[in-house]
Design an enzyme around this catalytic site. Structure first.
Site, short mmCIF file in Angstrom:
data_model
loop_
_atom_site.label_atom_id
_atom_site.label_comp_id
_atom_site.label_asym_id
_atom_site.label_seq_id
_atom_site.Cartn_x
_atom_site.Cartn_y
_atom_site.Cartn_z
N TRP A 1 -3.38 -2.70 -1.55
CA TRP A 1 -3.31 -4.10 -1.95
C TRP A 1 -4.10 -4.90 -0.92
CZ3 TRP A 1 -3.01 -7.09 -5.79
CH2 TRP A 1 -2.77 -8.45 -5.62
N CYS B 1 0.82 -1.20 0.00
CA CYS B 1 0.00 0.00 0.00
C CYS B 1 0.86 1.26 0.00
CB CYS B 1 -0.91 0.01 1.22
SG CYS B 1 -1.92 -1.46 1.39
N ASN C 1 -1.78 1.84 6.10
CA ASN C 1 -0.93 0.72 5.68
C ASN C 1 -0.69 -0.17 6.88
OD1 ASN C 1 -0.70 1.98 3.22
ND2 ASN C 1 1.43 2.59 3.47
N GLY C 2 -0.68 -1.48 6.68
CA GLY C 2 -0.38 -2.40 7.77
C GLY C 2 -1.54 -3.33 8.06
N HIS D 1 32.37 -37.63 -6.58
CA HIS D 1 31.55 -38.52 -7.39
C HIS D 1 31.48 -38.07 -8.85
CE1 HIS D 1 30.13 -40.91 -3.99
NE2 HIS D 1 30.04 -39.78 -3.32
N GLU E 1 22.42 -20.73 -7.59
CA GLU E 1 22.08 -19.37 -8.01
C GLU E 1 23.32 -18.60 -8.43
OE1 GLU E 1 19.83 -15.89 -8.80
OE2 GLU E 1 19.41 -18.05 -8.79
N LYS F 1 13.49 -11.13 -19.83
CA LYS F 1 13.19 -10.94 -18.42
C LYS F 1 12.04 -11.83 -17.96
CE LYS F 1 13.60 -9.12 -14.40
NZ LYS F 1 14.74 -9.54 -13.57
N LYS G 1 23.96 -17.02 -12.22
CA LYS G 1 24.26 -15.61 -12.49
C LYS G 1 25.50 -15.48 -13.35
CE LYS G 1 20.83 -13.84 -10.73
NZ LYS G 1 20.18 -15.02 -11.35
N ARG H 1 4.87 -0.24 -6.31
CA ARG H 1 4.68 -1.08 -5.14
C ARG H 1 3.63 -2.16 -5.38
NH1 ARG H 1 5.03 1.66 0.34
NH2 ARG H 1 6.88 2.94 0.24
N GLU I 1 24.71 -16.58 -16.94
CA GLU I 1 23.73 -15.72 -17.60
C GLU I 1 24.37 -14.48 -18.21
OE1 GLU I 1 19.34 -15.67 -15.67
OE2 GLU I 1 20.93 -15.13 -14.29
#
Length: 609
Positions: free
Chosen positions: A74, A2, A98-99, A504, A481, A604, A485, A27, A488
């Site tokens: 939201w 929010c 908000n919250g 192994h 990951e 993307k 990166k 947001r 990529e």
């Protein structure tokens, strides 16, 4: 998440409020609204959908007024519709929030007994009624907001206006950000500095427990006991749009350094001093999650790696079985679905073709329900899921995902802790994990400080064609990951293995031309990992070790380097160790002269199979 904007201006407030909401659109939200005091009377407009739709309604019947509040929402309590959209008007006041208020049900019941009738499902309308009830006792608006704040349990940032005091806006915060914009003959409130840079760059950051009263002539800040407090004015450096590179050479570099803020946004108003707040998955989520007996996570690429980390967290702390699968594989096999299984779909864009198709396929397989972990509120994955948890990473322009990954980890950590508490995790351990999670943004900030060392390290990779990444336990997905990166954006072939698998097969590749990158947190598998590293050294391999400061791994200049990381705890360590691996890939790619933000052959958002 929010967004809040409020104004006590010397000009019409509505155009300023609308511009502020547009600055907060990154947001994510599902409705928008504003309220303005016109001649001592409240005028309001609300709409589901985009800010522009609310703006069109306002422009069809504009109303002047220099005092106003606005909001993008939201949905948490209540579905996204006009009735649940902010601002909420009760009696003589309008309020935005908000919250999440934890004790809203008890407050609602008490207010109903006083004669209040509610038109929405939100906790926010309860707050508005509570403020109005205190005003009825003869309090000023500020006094009524303070009295209300003392009765609230949970997280909030609010802005309130009243017919009775047409020259003022009162705000308050606890657990959710709110700041003051200091203009010339006018003052503003906002949940983000980006909402205010159009009108001022002079910002006061409120602290938890602050209550602020703004007018055209000034801003006064009070504690909950009514005494005045001083907060410094800061000169905001925010001026570029969220999708501008600013001072950074590439979007990817900018987004790597945005991670402390992005992760903080993910955690905002979701975890507090007493742990993960209820209803962060929505009211319906609480009932569904009580029935979960197992999880099946589906995702692609970087999101798949986030799911692998979550498997370790959920199985260890919540003691629930977790299966993690690449979405493109899942959708073409007949998965066995144990009773009480929750399907979790992770996607940065929410439009990933395989993930979306797999989620749709799951509908016929008897799952308890679906949960989306995503960054784009209006995306297909989010719209079609039963439950959702937004990562709040903001726009991510670079194709190689960075802040999307760490915010996914933060969101999945919230899920793991939420389930763990329900499943009887030891309260002391639960509290320790929550405290670690709250410190994650700061731990990432510390990890970013080793960038100068990584710039030097990257020079060793310029002419390399292969690299090997190693990790153990929940840091094996971190190694995956890191290798992703590097391949990529630098086009260096890289593979990742659990360190115990080295002998192994992968050990056959190790020689003086094969750099081996290892992630070495301080944990029960550290001694095992040290043995694996000795196997590399014995064969002349060049070791690059990212080690926790408490791990006591000695460097060996002859065939490797050790970079020290303060992980901040075993629970958050996977997210922290990810950051230097991102920086390594970035600086290697820069030195090799590749197109960092738009690497060849990649997109993307993968919206085709």
């Amino acid at each position: 998440m929010c967004g809040i904007v409020a104004a006590a201006a010397q000009r019409d407030a509505a155009p300023l409020l609308i511009a502020g909401l547009k600055a907060l659109e990154y947001r994510g939200y599902d409705s928008a609204g504003l309220a303005v005091l016109q001649g001592g009377q409240l005028r309001r407009v609300r709409a589901t959908g985009k800010v522009r739709e609310m703006e069109s309604l306002y422009l069809a019947d504009p109303f002047p007024g220099s005092i106003g509040i606005a909001h993008t929402r939201w949905a948490t309590h209540g579905v996204p519709n006009e009735a649940n959209a902010h601002p909420h008007v009760v009696g003589r006041i309008a309020l935005v929030h908000n919250g999440i208020i934890e004790n809203h049900a008890a407050l609602r019941s008490a207010l109903q007994k006083q004669g209040y009738v509610f038109s929405s499902e939100t906790d926010t309308e309860v707050m508005a009624a509570l403020v109005d009830a205190h005003l009825s006792k003869g309090m000023s608006l500020r006094e009524a907001v303070i009295a209300t704040a003392k009765e609230l349990e949970g997280a909030y940032a609010i802005a309130v206006i009243s017919n009775d005091e047409p020259g003022r806006v009162v705000g308050a915060r606890r657990g959710a950000p709110l700041l003051v914009g200091v203009g010339i003959g006018e003052h503003f409130l906002g949940s983000d500095a980006q909402a205010l840079v159009q009108v001022t760059n002079r910002i006061i950051y409120l602290e938890d427990g602050d209550v602020v009263e703004i007018s055209r002539g000034g801003a006064q800040i009070f504690s909950l006991d009514g005494t005045t407090v001083d907060r410094p004015i800061h000169e905001s450096e925010i001026s570029a749009d969220a999708v501008e590179r600013g001072e950074y050479r590439h979007y990817m570099q900018k987004e790597i350094f945005e991670q402390p803020r992005a992760v903080a946004e993910t955690l905002e108003a979701r975890v507090g001093p007493n742990g993960v707040l209820p209803n962060i998955f929505g009211v319906d989520g609480e009932e569904l999650l009580t029935k979960v007996q197992g999880l099946h996570i589906i995702a692609c690429g970087t999101s798949y790696h986030a799911g692998l980390v979550a498997k370790y967290w959920i199985e260890e702390y919540a003691r629930l079985p977790v299966n993690v699968e690449v979405a493109s594989e899942y959708r073409y096999r007949e998965a066995v679905v144990p009773q009480g299984s929750l399907l979790v779909a992770i996607s940065q864009s929410g439009e990933t073709a395989d993930t979306l198709a797999a989620m749709r396929e799951s509908r016929r397989r008897g799952y308890l329900g679906t949960l989306a972990i995503c960054n784009v509120p209006e995306s297909s994955v989010v719209r079609e899921a039963d439950l959702k948890l937004m990562t709040r990473a903001g726009p991510e322009i670079g194709v190689a995902s960075t802040k999307a990954f760490t915010t996914q980890l933060a969101a999945l950590a919230l899920l793991a802790l939420h389930l763990a508490k329900r499943r009887g995790l030891d309260p002391q351990r639960y509290q320790e994990l929550c405290e670690q999670l709250q410190h994650l943004p700061r731990a990432i900030e510390r990890a970013l400080t080793i960038e100068p060392q990584i710039v030097q390290l990257a020079e060793r990779f310029i002419h390399r064609h292969h690299a090997l990444f190693l990790g153990r336990g929940m840091h094996y997905p971190v190694a995956l990951e890191g290798s992703l990166k590097l391949k990529e954006i630098s086009y260096i072939h890289a593979e990742a293995y659990p360190a115990g698998e080295l002998k192994h097969g992968p050990l056959a590749l190790v020689d003086e031309d094969m750099p081996v990158v290892a992630v070495a947190p301080n944990g029960p598998l550290l001694d095992k990992l040290k043995s694996n590293l000795q196997e590399v050294r014995a064969r002349g391999g060049e070791l690059i070790v990212f080690a926790d400061k408490a791990a006591h791994i000695e460097g060996n200049a002859a065939n490797g380097s050790v970079l020290r990381i303060d992980a901040g705890g075993d629970f958050i360590a996977p997210a922290v160790f990810t950051v230097p691996l991102q920086l390594l890939a970035y600086h290697v790619a820069v030195l090799r002269g590749t197109d960092v933000d738009q690497p060849r052959n990649l997109a993307k958002s993968v919206t085709v199979e």
